[in-house]
Design a protein around this motif. Structure first.
Motif, PDB file in Angstrom:
ATOM      1  N   UNK A 264      12.554 -14.586  86.421  1.00  0.00           N
ATOM      2  CA  UNK A 264      12.464 -14.330  84.981  1.00  0.00           C
ATOM      3  C   UNK A 264      11.281 -15.119  84.399  1.00  0.00           C
ATOM      4  N   UNK A 265      11.214 -16.407  84.753  1.00  0.00           N
ATOM      5  CA  UNK A 265      10.143 -17.261  84.231  1.00  0.00           C
ATOM      6  C   UNK A 265       8.772 -16.761  84.681  1.00  0.00           C
ATOM      7  N   UNK A 266       8.699 -16.312  85.932  1.00  0.00           N
ATOM      8  CA  UNK A 266       7.426 -15.795  86.454  1.00  0.00           C
ATOM      9  C   UNK A 266       7.003 -14.545  85.672  1.00  0.00           C
ATOM     10  N   UNK A 267       7.967 -13.708  85.333  1.00  0.00           N
ATOM     11  CA  UNK A 267       7.661 -12.486  84.579  1.00  0.00           C
ATOM     12  C   UNK A 267       7.199 -12.812  83.160  1.00  0.00           C
ATOM     13  N   UNK A 268       7.810 -13.828  82.543  1.00  0.00           N
ATOM     14  CA  UNK A 268       7.363 -14.219  81.189  1.00  0.00           C
ATOM     15  C   UNK A 268       5.924 -14.739  81.268  1.00  0.00           C
ATOM     16  N   UNK A 269       5.646 -15.539  82.292  1.00  0.00           N
ATOM     17  CA  UNK A 269       4.283 -16.066  82.451  1.00  0.00           C
ATOM     18  C   UNK A 269       3.285 -14.914  82.627  1.00  0.00           C
ATOM     19  N   UNK A 270       3.669 -13.910  83.393  1.00  0.00           N
ATOM     20  CA  UNK A 270       2.784 -12.752  83.611  1.00  0.00           C
ATOM     21  C   UNK A 270       2.550 -12.021  82.294  1.00  0.00           C
ATOM     22  N   UNK A 271       3.568 -11.982  81.470  1.00  0.00           N
ATOM     23  CA  UNK A 271       3.440 -11.301  80.187  1.00  0.00           C
ATOM     24  C   UNK A 271       2.498 -12.077  79.253  1.00  0.00           C
TER      25      UNK A 271
ATOM     26  N   UNK B 144      16.091 -11.024  89.002  1.00  0.00           N
ATOM     27  CA  UNK B 144      17.131 -11.533  89.896  1.00  0.00           C
ATOM     28  C   UNK B 144      17.641 -12.902  89.473  1.00  0.00           C
ATOM     29  N   UNK B 145      16.741 -13.813  89.180  1.00  0.00           N
ATOM     30  CA  UNK B 145      17.167 -15.188  88.902  1.00  0.00           C
ATOM     31  C   UNK B 145      16.210 -15.839  87.910  1.00  0.00           C
ATOM     32  N   UNK B 146      16.469 -17.110  87.676  1.00  0.00           N
ATOM     33  CA  UNK B 146      15.682 -17.883  86.699  1.00  0.00           C
ATOM     34  C   UNK B 146      14.188 -17.901  87.068  1.00  0.00           C
ATOM     35  N   UNK B 147      13.909 -18.129  88.361  1.00  0.00           N
ATOM     36  CA  UNK B 147      12.525 -18.234  88.804  1.00  0.00           C
ATOM     37  C   UNK B 147      11.768 -16.930  88.538  1.00  0.00           C
TER      38      UNK B 147
ATOM     39  N   UNK C  86       8.798  -8.959  93.316  1.00  0.00           N
ATOM     40  CA  UNK C  86       9.692  -9.233  92.180  1.00  0.00           C
ATOM     41  C   UNK C  86      10.249  -7.903  91.660  1.00  0.00           C
ATOM     42  N   UNK C  87      11.593  -7.828  91.547  1.00  0.00           N
ATOM     43  CA  UNK C  87      12.124  -6.559  91.053  1.00  0.00           C
ATOM     44  C   UNK C  87      12.664  -6.745  89.641  1.00  0.00           C
ATOM     45  N   UNK C  88      12.416  -5.742  88.843  1.00  0.00           N
ATOM     46  CA  UNK C  88      12.818  -5.767  87.436  1.00  0.00           C
ATOM     47  C   UNK C  88      13.663  -4.535  87.176  1.00  0.00           C
ATOM     48  N   UNK C  89      14.717  -4.692  86.378  1.00  0.00           N
ATOM     49  CA  UNK C  89      15.425  -3.496  85.923  1.00  0.00           C
ATOM     50  C   UNK C  89      15.591  -3.577  84.419  1.00  0.00           C
ATOM     51  N   UNK C  90      15.740  -2.417  83.793  1.00  0.00           N
ATOM     52  CA  UNK C  90      15.945  -2.387  82.351  1.00  0.00           C
ATOM     53  C   UNK C  90      17.439  -2.351  82.077  1.00  0.00           C
ATOM     54  N   UNK C  91      17.875  -3.144  81.110  1.00  0.00           N
ATOM     55  CA  UNK C  91      19.268  -3.049  80.681  1.00  0.00           C
ATOM     56  C   UNK C  91      19.262  -2.199  79.413  1.00  0.00           C
ATOM     57  N   UNK C  92      20.013  -1.114  79.465  1.00  0.00           N
ATOM     58  CA  UNK C  92      20.010  -0.195  78.321  1.00  0.00           C
ATOM     59  C   UNK C  92      21.086  -0.624  77.332  1.00  0.00           C
ATOM     60  N   UNK C  93      20.658  -0.887  76.100  1.00  0.00           N
ATOM     61  CA  UNK C  93      21.587  -1.302  75.044  1.00  0.00           C
ATOM     62  C   UNK C  93      21.070  -0.719  73.729  1.00  0.00           C
ATOM     63  N   UNK C  94      21.983  -0.204  72.910  1.00  0.00           N
ATOM     64  CA  UNK C  94      21.545   0.459  71.680  1.00  0.00           C
ATOM     65  C   UNK C  94      20.918  -0.523  70.685  1.00  0.00           C
ATOM     66  N   UNK C  95      21.256  -1.817  70.781  1.00  0.00           N
ATOM     67  CA  UNK C  95      20.777  -2.780  69.779  1.00  0.00           C
ATOM     68  C   UNK C  95      19.299  -3.133  69.954  1.00  0.00           C
ATOM     69  N   UNK C  96      18.828  -3.170  71.187  1.00  0.00           N
ATOM     70  CA  UNK C  96      17.435  -3.544  71.453  1.00  0.00           C
ATOM     71  C   UNK C  96      16.893  -2.700  72.605  1.00  0.00           C
ATOM     72  N   UNK C  97      15.703  -2.120  72.426  1.00  0.00           N
ATOM     73  CA  UNK C  97      15.183  -1.228  73.469  1.00  0.00           C
ATOM     74  C   UNK C  97      14.543  -1.924  74.673  1.00  0.00           C
ATOM     75  N   UNK C  98      14.138  -3.211  74.513  1.00  0.00           N
ATOM     76  CA  UNK C  98      13.396  -3.840  75.618  1.00  0.00           C
ATOM     77  C   UNK C  98      14.157  -5.039  76.178  1.00  0.00           C
TER      78      UNK C  98
END
Ligand code: F6R
Length: 252
Positions: A23-30, A18-21, A1-13
């Motif tokens: 993303x959902x797997x990463x939330x579950x891991x968290x 890649x896709x919905x699956x 599973x690959x993750x990248x950070x999106x840099x935006x001044x409004x929110x640091x995290x």
């Protein structure tokens, strides 16, 4: 599973997958990481389509004995009013079948927000008192029409606590189209102030339409006209988990 950070001044995290699956797997891991650290964690759960793959991914971890949520406590984010748990669209029904039972939670660790009481204002304040007494370690959110979080629609004060909310026409239309059933025009919802008190917030979103809401939330001004922009007042504790399709809209 690959993750990248999106840099935006409004929110640091802002975590992009890649896709919905993924993303959902990463939330579950968290969630697993939190519960491994804090076995009695108090978690507030959103409902809706966004959450289905997330809760399926957590259920898989539970079934594989990769995590136990038995000592955790569960809160609701919202529920239609009036609404009995037997209604097909009930959020109580949703969370019972997709969270409380599959995650093997203890019944006395579940705080249901019921929409079948006769006095919704009283139900709302009793719920708020329970949330304040227990405290919430993690609030899991989606984002919907008008950048709502929970059922806090445009114009809701950031200080609002759990209350009976009037749903916007946009939300009513979306719910009707999705469910092909008339749904109530009101709901009990944790207020924005209630949500912001959580120690940590995870907002999950996939796809281009959600990307538009996120763009407004991140690029617009922090204002009651955009309920989700309230999350920018507590940037350090907010984590966005989104897919590439949503990220591309933010970056576009
Ligand atoms: C549901 C809730 C709503 C949804 C939002 C997105 O408990 O509070 O704010 O998170 O409407 O809904 P879906 O995920 O169905 O697109």
């Amino acid at each position: 599973m690959s993750e990248r950070a999106l840099v935006h001044t409004a929110l640091p995290h802002i975590h992009v997958f890649a896709d919905q699956h993924e993303t959902a797997t990463a939330v579950a891991a968290s969630i697993r990481e939190l519960v491994t650290r804090v076995p009695w964690a108090r978690i507030s759960y959103a409902t809706g389509n966004t959450m289905i793959p997330v809760y399926e991914a957590v259920k898989k971890l539970v079934d594989d004995n990769s995590v136990s949520l038995t000592e955790t406590t569960a809160f609701h984010l919202d529920e239609y009013y009036p609404c009995s748990p037997e209604e097909v669209y009930s959020f109580v029904k949703f969370l019972r079948s997709k969270v409380f039972e599959p995650f093997k939670l203890k019944s006395d660790h579940i705080f249901e927000l019921r929409g079948d009481g006769t006095n919704p204002e009283e139900s709302a304040s009793a719920y708020e008192a329970a949330v304040i007494k227990e405290g919430v370690d993690l609030a899991i959110l989606g984002i919907g029409p008008g950048c709502h979080i929970g059922f806090n629609e445009r114009g809701t004060p950031f200080t609002a606590r759990t209350h009976l909310a009037q749903l916007s026409q946009e939300t009513i239309r979306r719910d009707h189209e999705e469910r092909r059933l008339p749904t109530p025009g009101q709901a009990l919802t944790q207020g924005i102030g209630t949500i912001l008190d959580a120690r940590e917030v995870i907002l999950v979103a996939y796809g281009r339409e959600k990307g538009q809401y996120l763009k407004e939330m991140l690029d617009g001004i922090v204002s009651e006209d955009c309920p989700a922009s309230a999350l920018r007042t507590v940037p350090d504790k907010v984590h966005l988990f989104i897919d590439e399709a949503a990220a591309r809209i933010i970056e576009g």
